[in-house]
Design an enzyme around this catalytic site. Structure first.
Site, PDB file in Angstrom:
ATOM      1  N   HIS A 108       0.820  -1.226   0.000  1.00 23.24           N
ATOM      2  CA  HIS A 108       0.000   0.000   0.000  1.00 23.24           C
ATOM      3  C   HIS A 108       0.850   1.272   0.000  1.00 23.24           C
ATOM      4  O   HIS A 108       0.355   2.343   0.333  1.00 23.24           O
ATOM      5  CB  HIS A 108      -0.946   0.003   1.202  1.00 23.24           C
ATOM      6  N   CYS A 135       8.300  18.398  -8.419  1.00 26.26           N
ATOM      7  CA  CYS A 135       8.929  17.078  -8.567  1.00 26.26           C
ATOM      8  C   CYS A 135      10.425  17.281  -8.802  1.00 26.26           C
ATOM      9  O   CYS A 135      10.812  18.107  -9.640  1.00 26.26           O
ATOM     10  CB  CYS A 135       8.299  16.346  -9.752  1.00 26.26           C
TER      11      CYS A 135
END
Ligand code: OAD
Length: 232
Positions: A108, A135
């Protein structure tokens, strides 16, 4: 059985005694937060600041928490038998790693990692995230937590199916068996011939699928079970 291939699935109950909240227990995270708002791509698109705020708080809690005896016992087991034992976790904290476990599969995602929603790059980020942070790879202002949200496909599934097919023993620890595909791993492993064991505080949605169950706190049950496996 103690010499065979062991696949272990852990859930929030493993980290509960380290002070990290579970999701579905009384006072669990999903009783305080709307899952659709903070753990879905749609929720993130609607209010990225709210979602970052939720995960920033969880990241800070995880940084302040310490591994408990269950994490330490699992680390000892996997490091003693790295070829034979695999740890798969639904947990996004890093307490197994901080207990020393190597090769943990985070199906997850991980709280301490960020991902770029534009180019897919991902990197370690232990500090808070803010909407619009660029980013590091493509520069797009599209940072998100590297967490698998509802509606997204969990990580490493092909490798996990292979591991389940080859398992001699499948063990689930501290997971409620309410989130798929992890909730079906016991059936997948049993169908392939594995023995199955559930270690949990209480009965779960899938307890009836396990050949054996043990009830109690992970900090007690897990070290005792690991000692049995290692013949101590
Ligand atoms: P849950 O909160 O659904 O279940 C936690 C389980 O741990 C319950 O069955 C508890 O009885 C048990 N438990 C609690 N304290 C324990 C203790 N000290 N020792 C042993 N067992 C204990 O958490 P998960 O099953 O991990 O996904 O939830 C699965 C997924 O749902 C999570 O990974 C998360 C969540 O939404 C995402 O966010 C994508």
């Amino acid at each position: 059985m103690s010499d065979g291939r062991i696949v272990i699935l852990t859930g929030a109950g493993l980290s509960a005694e380290s002070g990290l909240g579970t999701f579905r227990d009384k006072d669990g995270l999903w009783t305080k937060y709307d899952l659709g708002e903070v753990a879905t791509p749609e929720g993130f698109a609607a209010d990225p600041a709210k979602v970052h705020g939720f995960y920033n708080a969880r990241r800070r809690n995880a940084r302040e928490a310490a591994p408990n005896p269950a994490h330490e016992a699992l680390a000892r087991l996997v490091n003693a038998r790295p070829q034979m034992v695999t740890l798969i976790t639904q947990n996004v904290d890093d307490l197994l790693e901080r207990a020393g476990a190597r090769g943990v599969i985070h199906m997850h995602g991980e709280l301490m990692r960020a991902k770029c929603a534009a180019c897919g790059a991902n990197w370690e980020q232990r500090e808070d995230m803010t909407p619009g942070d660029p980013c590091g790879s493509c520069g797009a202002p599209a940072i998100r937590p590297d967490i698998v949200w509802f509606g997204e496909y969990p990580y490493h599934m092909e490798a996990i199916w292979d591991l389940l097919r080859a398992a001699d023993l499948f063990v689930a620890i501290g997971t409620s068996g309410q989130v798929y595909p992890a909730a079906a791993f016991v059936q997948d492993a049993a169908r392939a011939g594995a023995d199955t064991l559930e270690l949990n505080l209480e009965d779960t949605e899938v307890s009836h699928d396990f050949a054996q169950t043990r009830r109690g706190a992970a900090s007690q049950l897990v070290p005792a079970w690991v000692a049995e496996i290692l013949g101590e």
